[in-house]
Design a protein around this motif. Structure first.
Motif, PDB file in Angstrom:
ATOM      1  N   ASP A  66       0.885  -1.405  -0.330  1.00  0.00           N
ATOM      2  CA  ASP A  66       0.196  -0.039  -0.072  1.00  0.00           C
ATOM      3  C   ASP A  66       0.709   1.017   0.141  1.00  0.00           C
ATOM      4  OD1 ASP A  66      -2.726   1.472   0.453  1.00  0.00           O
ATOM      5  OD2 ASP A  66      -1.433   2.058   2.389  1.00  0.00           O
ATOM      6  N   ARG A 125       0.764   3.949  -3.245  1.00  0.00           N
ATOM      7  CA  ARG A 125       0.507   5.430  -2.961  1.00  0.00           C
ATOM      8  C   ARG A 125       1.896   6.134  -3.431  1.00  0.00           C
ATOM      9  NH1 ARG A 125      -0.080   6.467   2.403  1.00  0.00           N
ATOM     10  NH2 ARG A 125       0.509   4.457   3.076  1.00  0.00           N
ATOM     11  N   LEU A 143      -6.169  11.722  -2.839  1.00  0.00           N
ATOM     12  CA  LEU A 143      -4.899  10.811  -2.516  1.00  0.00           C
ATOM     13  C   LEU A 143      -4.545  11.326  -1.233  1.00  0.00           C
ATOM     14  CD1 LEU A 143      -2.846   8.925  -3.307  1.00  0.00           C
ATOM     15  CD2 LEU A 143      -1.322  10.769  -4.483  1.00  0.00           C
ATOM     16  N   ARG A 185      -6.439   9.600   1.374  1.00  0.00           N
ATOM     17  CA  ARG A 185      -6.022   8.113   1.381  1.00  0.00           C
ATOM     18  C   ARG A 185      -4.620   8.095   2.240  1.00  0.00           C
ATOM     19  NH1 ARG A 185      -4.470   4.347  -3.731  1.00  0.00           N
ATOM     20  NH2 ARG A 185      -3.550   2.697  -2.675  1.00  0.00           N
ATOM     21  N   ASN A 186      -3.796   9.042   1.885  1.00  0.00           N
ATOM     22  CA  ASN A 186      -2.366   9.232   2.607  1.00  0.00           C
ATOM     23  C   ASN A 186      -2.654   9.021   4.133  1.00  0.00           C
ATOM     24  OD1 ASN A 186      -0.689   8.493   0.517  1.00  0.00           O
ATOM     25  ND2 ASN A 186      -0.574  10.596   0.015  1.00  0.00           N
ATOM     26  N   ASP A 215     -10.763   6.734   4.704  1.00  0.00           N
ATOM     27  CA  ASP A 215     -11.311   5.844   3.449  1.00  0.00           C
ATOM     28  C   ASP A 215     -12.721   6.064   3.559  1.00  0.00           C
ATOM     29  OD1 ASP A 215     -12.085   4.919   5.726  1.00  0.00           O
ATOM     30  OD2 ASP A 215     -11.199   2.862   5.609  1.00  0.00           O
TER      31      ASP A 215
END
Length: 593
Positions: free
Chosen positions: A114, A118, A265, A268-269, A273
């Motif tokens: 993951d 990313r 992004l 997400r980082n 979620d």
């Protein structure tokens, strides 16, 4: 986000400290590692070596001494080489995932994959959308400040001179300012966005503060031979500031918003979620409830102090007037933290480390870089007794009079700030990481803002019932801020509100100072878009897990055992912590284990 790249990024790096680390004898012996950890670590070491080839300062700060004195790759083909290597390593880890049978090794491989996924996406999207501008003076201050630190053992500090010479080019190389200029020019392309104009202007303004901070660090630690390189770097930074003014500012964007792909992004980082619009809706409901709790507490505080006005805004203003003098702030906070530790022990909340909490007041340059009180984490790999340090700030020295701060240095704020940054908050997270012998994947690559800040906000909530009513009131105000962040950050970045509308919420509802309001809005718009919502998101996930566990165990539920178990998991994604609670903690408690 790449762990080592993030370490030299401005939002992730931390400034130097000024207190001696506790002796190694005061630290608990790390727990014995299970067999699967060796297998997992063998994979993780491949990623560490790969990333350290591009961002060695991050590896050094994490504890890998072989990278001391080495500086990050800023060459023209760096991104192409990084993408090729990262793609190959990801494929290798995916093949290993299919071979391995141990569930913990598979979890760690998923964490590594993951991270690479990313990082690859981030590199590509940034190349596609953005001009490559670096706030180099602040980056250099952070990275040198990490090695010139009382947390760093003395025999490593000399490597700061090698860093300085490399950045300045006095070792025979090209100065980093010139390389950064070239990267900016090479990144130009049709339709690309420059950095946000306000961000660029502030970077220019703060440069002299970082130059002075670097000189102070080399003087404090008596590093011989630094003066010629410091003089060269000062000239280069002055030139870089003028180049930034004449070349970067004209290319800067007037609108702070990022393309939606980049903002997604970012979410997400940091570990969010959930669809941002759903997250906003939940945060607004929490905001309403917390504001109502503040309105209920305010008249009680007013009655206690004999104040005639009982609205929560006036009560907040009155509490802020109880300033702690700058020369008394460390002693005041030490007393508050002593009381907090006593309350933790008396009420069986969590197991407190048997070491003394490390604390100090920030330097001027540190306060300019990070005006809010914060935790400076310890070295994570090869730790020989270093502890995290609670860094207290007295305001932003570069702020104008109209942007002054009054949000931290008053008596009622000390309770919840201490619970968040010190014990049982961040300080205990990092203490557990160092002592409990988790795998390298979980130590270096698993944590994100949701799991880190979720615990710290949960720690605030754990201590709230044991604080004086004024401390409870400020705890609610800071929770109100985290709820506001969780709907203002996405609303601004999705174009649903204006900066002026967000400013009104922070000033009139949350009751922040002008300086703190500006810092918050800058954070949402350009310093760390997407990150601010992680606090409330993580807090809600942890509190939901807490109630689920209480319902499952009934009268067998023990608060201290639950909290100790959470810390023992390391800073891993909260979904993995929830899985461990359901599959390990709850069955063990039911069976009396």
């Amino acid at each position: 986000m790449k762990r080592f790249a993030a370490t030299i990024a401005l939002a992730a790096a931390m400034p130097a400290i000024a207190l001696p680390a506790a002796p190694a004898a005061a630290q608990a012996t790390p727990a014995a590692q299970p067999d699967w950890v060796e297998t997992s670590n063998a994979y993780t070491k491949k990623l560490i070596a790969f990333e350290a080839g591009f961002f060695p300062e991050g590896a050094s700060q994490s504890g890998y001494e072989e990278y001391d004195g080495r500086t990050f790759d800023i060459s023209a083909d760096r991104n192409a080489r990084y993408l090729a290597g990262a793609t190959a390593l990801k494929a290798e880890f995916e093949a290993a995932m299919a071979r391995e049978s141990n569930p913990y090794v598979k979890q760690d491989l998923a964490i590594l994959i993951d991270n690479l996924d990313r990082s690859i996406l981030s590199t590509r999207l940034n190349e596609q959308y953005l001009l490559d501008f670096a706030n180099l003076p602040q980056t250099v201050f952070y990275t040198i400040g990490a090695i010139l630190s009382d947390q760093t053992v003395e025999n490593r500090r000399g490597s700061a001179l090698a860093l300085l010479k490399s950045y300045a080019g006095t070792d025979g190389g090209t100065p980093y300012t010139e390389q950064a200029k070239q990267r900016f020019e090479d990144s130009r392309g049709e339709g690309k966005l420059g950095p946000y104009r306000v961000e660029v202007e502030e970077a220019i303004t703060k440069t002299p503060t970082f130059v002075a901070g670097l000189r102070d660090l080399f003087s404090k630690y008596d590093i011989a031979g630094a003066e010629p390189s410091l003089d060269a770097l000062e000239r280069q930074f002055a030139d870089y500031g003028e180049w930034t003014r004449t070349t970067v500012l004209p290319a800067a964007r007037a609108e702070a918003r990022l393309p939606e792909e980049l903002y997604a992004l970012n979410l997400r980082n940091v570990g969010i979620d959930m669809d941002p619009r759903e997250a906003m809706s939940r945060a607004r409901r929490g905001f309403y409830e917390t504001r109502a709790q503040m309105e209920a507490l305010a008249p009680q505080i007013a009655e206690k102090h004999g104040w005639s006005e009982t609205d929560y805004g006036t009560v907040m203003t009155r509490l802020k007037q109880e300033k702690i003098p700058n020369d008394k702030i460390e002693a005041f906070y030490r007393d508050i933290n002593r009381q907090i530790e006593e309350k933790i022990a008396a009420n069986d909340i969590v197991s407190v480390p048997d070491t003394q909490l490390q604390m100090r007041v920030a330097t001027t340059a540190e306060s300019a870089a990070q005006p809010a009180p914060h935790m400076r984490p310890p070295r994570l790999v090869g730790n020989t007794g270093e502890q995290g340090v609670f860094v207290l700030t007295t305001g932003n020295p570069t702020a104008s009079a109209e942007d002054a701060y009054d949000d931290f240095n008053y008596a009622a704020a000390a309770w919840t700030l201490s619970a968040h940054e010190a014990r049982p908050g961040h300080e205990m997270q990092f203490d557990a990481l160092v002592k409990q012998g988790v795998s390298l994947a979980r130590l270096l690559y698993a944590f994100n803002s949701v799991n880190v800040e979720g615990w710290a906000l949960y720690a605030e909530a754990e201590m709230l019932p044991y604080e004086p009513i004024e401390g409870q009131f400020v705890a609610q105000q800071l929770r109100l801020l985290r709820e506001a962040r969780a709907f203002l950050d996405p609303a601004l970045n999705l174009g649903l509100i204006t900066r002026a509308e967000a400013e009104r919420v922070l000033r009139e509802d949350v009751r922040l100072s002008p300086g703190m309001t500006k810092q918050e809005l800058d954070r949402y718009q350009f310093n760390a878009p997407g990150q601010a919502g992680a606090y409330y998101y993580g807090f809600r996930k942890l509190t939901d897990l807490r109630v689920e566990t209480e319902l499952a165990l009934g009268d067998r539920f023990e608060e201290k055992a639950f909290n100790d178990f959470l810390l023992s998991q390391g800073i891993i994604p909260l979904d993995l912590i929830a899985q461990a609670v359901r599959e390990e903690f709850i069955p063990a408690q039911r069976s009396g284990g």
